[in-house]
Design a protein around this motif. Structure first.
Motif, PDB file in Angstrom:
ATOM      1  N   HIS A   1      64.252  68.650  97.575  1.00 58.87           N
ATOM      2  CA  HIS A   1      63.709  67.298  97.720  1.00 58.87           C
ATOM      3  C   HIS A   1      64.099  66.437  96.527  1.00 58.87           C
TER       4      HIS A   1
ATOM      5  N   VAL B   1      64.522  60.721 102.086  1.00 54.29           N
ATOM      6  CA  VAL B   1      64.074  62.015 102.578  1.00 54.29           C
ATOM      7  C   VAL B   1      63.104  61.785 103.730  1.00 54.29           C
TER       8      VAL B   1
ATOM      9  N   VAL C   1      60.805  67.440 105.202  1.00 58.65           N
ATOM     10  CA  VAL C   1      60.933  68.631 104.356  1.00 58.65           C
ATOM     11  C   VAL C   1      60.293  69.793 105.092  1.00 58.65           C
TER      12      VAL C   1
END
Length: 448
Positions: free
Chosen positions: A82, A92, A95
């Motif tokens: 990340h 991003v 995740v």
């Protein structure tokens, strides 16, 4: 070549600066709306009034690169990936940690990433999760009739009805002991792979730079070189990097120009339509005197990229973030939105900086703070000074960055241009950065 056109292709606006060579005089600036159907049109419109000059560009159009991270364990491998993604200027969007299941793959596909950063395990350590996840991703990419890298996921038909087909490139930055094996599995499934060094070669040692370079390469090949932004081949010839990379390089040039001053550290807050980015190059002497042993290897230049804080494309997410952070936000005034975005982004940046040690100088130790972005560039001086005072008064942490700093506004948006010229035209980049010394100074609030 007597001049060059430096262009930043944003999600909302395309900004251009005509820079004289070799000294770096800012000859002209212009901007045009970004055409979401073909960003080349915005570049041509923004540079239409310039004399003939080569174009060099950076881009964050479409909100930049949408990146998903697939790792081994949430607080170790996935977090390492990340951070590497953020340092590459990517947004991003997802995740995942642990072994990918059908449900996990569905969530990954729903995030619609442009690229997957696949990490897991230290070098020579646990490798089964990395192998498993590579096999799942390989099985999700159809070998025949596969759409171009970067296209959105679809569902297969026929015997595999309902199976997800995620056709995006992968940056592999996990356990080096099985890197070649895992890369071969992905390639056998038809997945474009960029294999690089591990983001977490050993416990507690983060090494994001190789992954960052690989992510940038994927951006240039599959997003800039792909059909999503434009089919015009000039785009790939113009664009050198993502906008956050260019601005970070420009901030480094500015910090180098201030190296002999009593407080040479620099922080920049750049509020855009889709993202808000915070950059800092601290005073190295002040920071090294306060950092603990655990922060050995702290990068000299840092940034955070907040993909949910923007005043146009991401305004809905900005409102949600303001409510969560208890930051006042009323109405649709662009400057009010910009203040909220800057405040939240600075708070998050300081929280991210805590990984380097609680006493690190970081952005708090900056002698110069630069406010950038259209909401600040186009504001009236009195309103802009009041906006800076509101950020400086924040008790949630953001105010600590502006407290003892000179605050200026980058009215002519020179930092991205300086970064684009830093490698090939160092003197011109330095000249552009020096222009910020004459930028509009916003007086700090009384009592600070």
């Amino acid at each position: 070549m007597s001049s060059v056109a430096c262009v930043d292709i944003g999600s909302t606006w395309t900004k251009a600066a005509l820079v004289g060579l070799p000294a770096g005089e800012l000859l002209a600036t212009a901007q045009a709306p970004t055409d979401a159907t073909d960003v080349v049109r915005g570049v041509l419109a923004a540079t239409a009034g310039f004399p003939a000059a080569p174009v060099v560009a950076c881009s964050s159009a479409g909100g930049g690169l949408r990146l998903a991270v697939v790792g081994y364990e949430e607080l170790i491998s996935a977090e390492a990936g990340h951070r590497a993604a953020l340092s590459a200027g990517a947004r991003v969007v997802h995740v995942a940690a642990g072994r990918l299941t059908g449900e996990g793959l569905a969530r990954l596909a729903a995030a619609q990433p442009d690229v997957v950063l696949l990490v897991g395990g230290t070098d020579g350590g646990e490798a089964s999760v990395l192998r498993h996840n590579a096999a799942v991703l390989a099985a999700s990419a159809p070998l025949q009739g596969r759409p171009p890298p970067g296209s959105r996921p679809e569902r297969a038909t026929g015997g595999e009805e309902g199976a997800l087909r995620l056709s995006v490139p992968v940056v592999l930055a996990g356990n080096a002991a099985v890197r070649d094996e895992v890369a071969a599995v992905l390639r056998a499934g038809g997945v474009p792979v960029s294999a690089t060094d591990n983001v977490l070669p050993d416990i507690g040692r983060l090494a994001p730079e190789p992954a960052r370079a690989a992510i940038r390469g994927v951006f240039l090949r599959h997003v800039i070189g792909g059909p999503r932004l434009s089919t015009d081949p000039r785009l790939r010839a113009w664009v050198r990097t993502v906008t956050p990379d260019a601005v970070l390089a420009g901030v480094g040039v500015l910090a180098a120009a201030r190296s002999g001053l009593p407080a040479p550290g620099v922080a920049v807050v750049d509020v855009g339509g889709a993202t808000t980015d915070v950059y800092c190059v601290p005073d190295p002497d002040a920071e090294q005197s306060t950092l603990g042993r655990e922060a050995v290897g702290v990068p000299a230049a840092r940034r955070t990229v907040e993909g949910d804080l923007g005043v146009a494309v991401s305004v809905g997410a900005l409102r949600a973030a303001a409510a969560a952070e208890d930051v006042p936000l009323v109405g649709d005034d662009p400057l009010d939105l910009g203040v909220a975005a800057a405040t939240i982004a600075l708070r998050r940046h300081l929280r991210a900086e805590a990984v380097y040690g609680p006493d690190g100088a970081g952005a708090r130790g900056s002698g110069l703070v630069v406010l950038s972005g259209g909401v600040f560039r186009h504001a009236e001086p009195a309103a802009l000074a009041a906006a800076a005072a509101r950020v400086a008064a924040d008790r949630g942490g953001a105010g600590g960055v502006l407290a003892d700093a000179t605050v200026v506004v980058d009215r002519r948006y020179v930092l991205a241009a300086a970064g684009l010229l830093a490698d090939g035209h160092a003197a011109a980049a330095a000249g552009l950065a020096a222009a910020l010394s004459g930028a509009e100074v916003l007086s700090p609030p009384a009592g600070r």
